[in-house]
Design a protein around this motif. Sequence first.
Motif, PDB file in Angstrom:
ATOM      1  N   GLY B 158       0.808  -1.210   0.000  1.00 12.66           N
ATOM      2  CA  GLY B 158       0.000   0.000   0.000  1.00 12.66           C
ATOM      3  C   GLY B 158       0.840   1.259   0.000  1.00 12.66           C
ATOM      4  N   GLN B 159       1.913   1.249   0.749  1.00  8.91           N
ATOM      5  CA  GLN B 159       2.789   2.416   0.783  1.00  8.91           C
ATOM      6  C   GLN B 159       3.371   2.700  -0.602  1.00  8.91           C
ATOM      7  N   CYS B 160       3.799   1.650  -1.284  1.00  6.59           N
ATOM      8  CA  CYS B 160       4.371   1.845  -2.623  1.00  6.59           C
ATOM      9  C   CYS B 160       3.299   2.298  -3.604  1.00  6.59           C
ATOM     10  N   LEU B 161       2.201   1.557  -3.613  1.00  9.64           N
ATOM     11  CA  LEU B 161       1.128   1.828  -4.567  1.00  9.64           C
ATOM     12  C   LEU B 161       0.629   3.258  -4.451  1.00  9.64           C
ATOM     13  N   HIS B 162       0.661   3.784  -3.238  1.00 10.96           N
ATOM     14  CA  HIS B 162       0.096   5.102  -3.011  1.00 10.96           C
ATOM     15  C   HIS B 162       0.677   6.148  -3.949  1.00 10.96           C
ATOM     16  N   TYR B 163       1.967   6.019  -4.218  1.00 10.78           N
ATOM     17  CA  TYR B 163       2.598   7.053  -5.041  1.00 10.78           C
ATOM     18  C   TYR B 163       2.256   6.896  -6.513  1.00 10.78           C
ATOM     19  N   ARG B 164       1.779   5.736  -6.897  1.00  9.79           N
ATOM     20  CA  ARG B 164       1.292   5.584  -8.256  1.00  9.79           C
ATOM     21  C   ARG B 164      -0.155   6.063  -8.340  1.00  9.79           C
ATOM     22  N   ILE B 165      -0.985   5.569  -7.402  1.00  8.16           N
ATOM     23  CA  ILE B 165      -2.403   5.896  -7.440  1.00  8.16           C
ATOM     24  C   ILE B 165      -2.634   7.371  -7.183  1.00  8.16           C
ATOM     25  N   SER B 166      -2.146   7.837  -6.078  1.00 14.71           N
ATOM     26  CA  SER B 166      -2.461   9.200  -5.659  1.00 14.71           C
ATOM     27  C   SER B 166      -1.363  10.160  -6.054  1.00 14.71           C
ATOM     28  N   GLY B 167      -0.568   9.768  -7.012  1.00 20.20           N
ATOM     29  CA  GLY B 167       0.552  10.603  -7.406  1.00 20.20           C
ATOM     30  C   GLY B 167       0.137  12.031  -7.711  1.00 20.20           C
ATOM     31  N   GLU B 168      -0.991  12.186  -8.398  1.00 20.22           N
ATOM     32  CA  GLU B 168      -1.441  13.523  -8.759  1.00 20.22           C
ATOM     33  C   GLU B 168      -1.798  14.331  -7.526  1.00 20.22           C
ATOM     34  N   PHE B 169      -2.399  13.655  -6.567  1.00 21.49           N
ATOM     35  CA  PHE B 169      -2.774  14.349  -5.342  1.00 21.49           C
ATOM     36  C   PHE B 169      -1.538  14.736  -4.555  1.00 21.49           C
ATOM     37  N   VAL B 170      -0.570  13.829  -4.505  1.00 19.09           N
ATOM     38  CA  VAL B 170       0.686  14.152  -3.849  1.00 19.09           C
ATOM     39  C   VAL B 170       1.298  15.384  -4.499  1.00 19.09           C
ATOM     40  N   ALA B 171       1.221  15.425  -5.821  1.00 14.87           N
ATOM     41  CA  ALA B 171       1.808  16.544  -6.547  1.00 14.87           C
ATOM     42  C   ALA B 171       1.121  17.856  -6.190  1.00 14.87           C
ATOM     43  N   ILE B 172      -0.166  17.787  -5.881  1.00  9.08           N
ATOM     44  CA  ILE B 172      -0.862  19.015  -5.493  1.00  9.08           C
ATOM     45  C   ILE B 172      -0.558  19.361  -4.033  1.00  9.08           C
ATOM     46  N   LEU B 173      -0.477  18.330  -3.207  1.00 10.20           N
ATOM     47  CA  LEU B 173      -0.275  18.566  -1.770  1.00 10.20           C
ATOM     48  C   LEU B 173       1.115  19.112  -1.467  1.00 10.20           C
TER      49      LEU B 173
END
Lengths: 219, 219
Positions: B158-173
């Motif tokens: 889950g930790q790894c996948l998060h950066y693929r799935i929510s990558g766009e959100f991370v980029a905004i945050l």
Amino acid sequence: MSDDTRSRILAAAGAIFADCGFEAATVREICRAAKANLASVNYHFGDKETLYLETIKLAHTLKTQQTPLPPWPPNTAPEEKLRVFVRTMLQRMLGQHDLCWTSRLMTREMLQPTLASKPLVEEFIRPQFDMLLSILDEMLPPATALHRRQKIAFSIIGQCLHYRISGEFVAILIPEDERRAGFSIDDLEEHIVNFSLAALTELARDPAHSWKYTPHGKA
Amino acid sequence: MSDDTRSRILAAAGAIFADCGFEAATVREICRAAKANLASVNYHFGDKETLYLETIKLAHTLKTQQTPLPPWPPNTAPEEKLRVFVRTMLQRMLGQHDLCWTSRLMTREMLQPTLASKPLVEEFIRPQFDMLLSILDEMLPPATALHRRQKIAFSIIGQCLHYRISGEFVAILIPEDERRAGFSIDDLEEHIVNFSLAALTELARDPAHSWKYTPHGKA
DNA sequence: AAGCGTATAATACATGTGTTTGAATCTCTC
DNA sequence: GAGAGATTCAAACACATGTATTATACGCTT
């Protein structure tokens, strides 16, 4: 009655957009589900796209009022706050089957960001994220770099999110009887909090990391 | 040259299906991107749906041969294995920009499973999952229940996948400069391995969990 | 009760989609 | 080099979709 069909359409659109995505969802299907006439979506919302935006706004509203940021008693332990945070997150994403289209919709936005993504993040995600950061602040050495705290926050969020995103894959990987036995929301909550608190405890205990991890296999 | 356009179409379809999803992707767009005639999709694949299935198979193949399960030297430490596992996973999902449509495609399948999901899981995901489980086996008390090991595995995934799935959100945050500074693949690898090993260390040190966590706030 | 604004309904239209067709072109064997 | 099969191409078809139009029914003020 105008408002009635309007909100009926909104509810139906939410579920269908969440299931099929913006493009695959058809106005006809939405109207059929809402028991409304085909033209009403045009009458009430102008076109399909603003209906979509309106739906996302609604998801927004529902989510925030359904599970508001819980106001802790003044001296709550950060461990307890983390527990409640994780629980709330899991509950939002896996519980409440009638309203879970909201999280599915947001998941879609994550995967394929639209114009709605940015305000969605700023108004809904960022407050949650900041709250998690502030909880972590209480448990980490005061000098911990911001980017470390952020990555720890993402580690916790990622663990929770995984069961929403990859839920179907989990369902295939883990046989049903086993899943029922150890993967209820309570089980997941316990595990994620346990795992994360263990990590935080150990990181606090030994900030230098005794296993001397270094990135490129030269350890 | 028949095979040439066939594979050109496959490659183009992979990227476009990954970007837009099955429904929103149009055969015309795929053919335009592949510099192939509109009818060629039908000639080579029969219809859009089998093209999609064929694309998923290809993603499959590319992924497995591009980053095969690495055969460790006999006495590799489990910590090192875990590091390589995480690195491989991150690399597959975030690196290799020309081939990253494969993971985006699989992400889509997760969110909206089709008939292709089940074989995808069985042939591609489960081996990886089992390998991670066996790595964890080496680091956990021998009596650790299966469902605990599975949840720990999901925590890491889950930790790894998060950066693929929510990558766009991370980029905004996370503002871009900060992101560049602390969120490279190497940074993420280091953090996720650190965090997970810390958790495993602490869980092994104190299986009873000294902070006496209990699910419902009655701690 | 008449008239008005509003909501709903049925239908029509323009567009974009997947798919098919039949001719044109290419490739290789004999 | 001729012919047969494989492949490409441009055009067209059938259909579903989003949207616009028109007509009808309802509630309310005067």
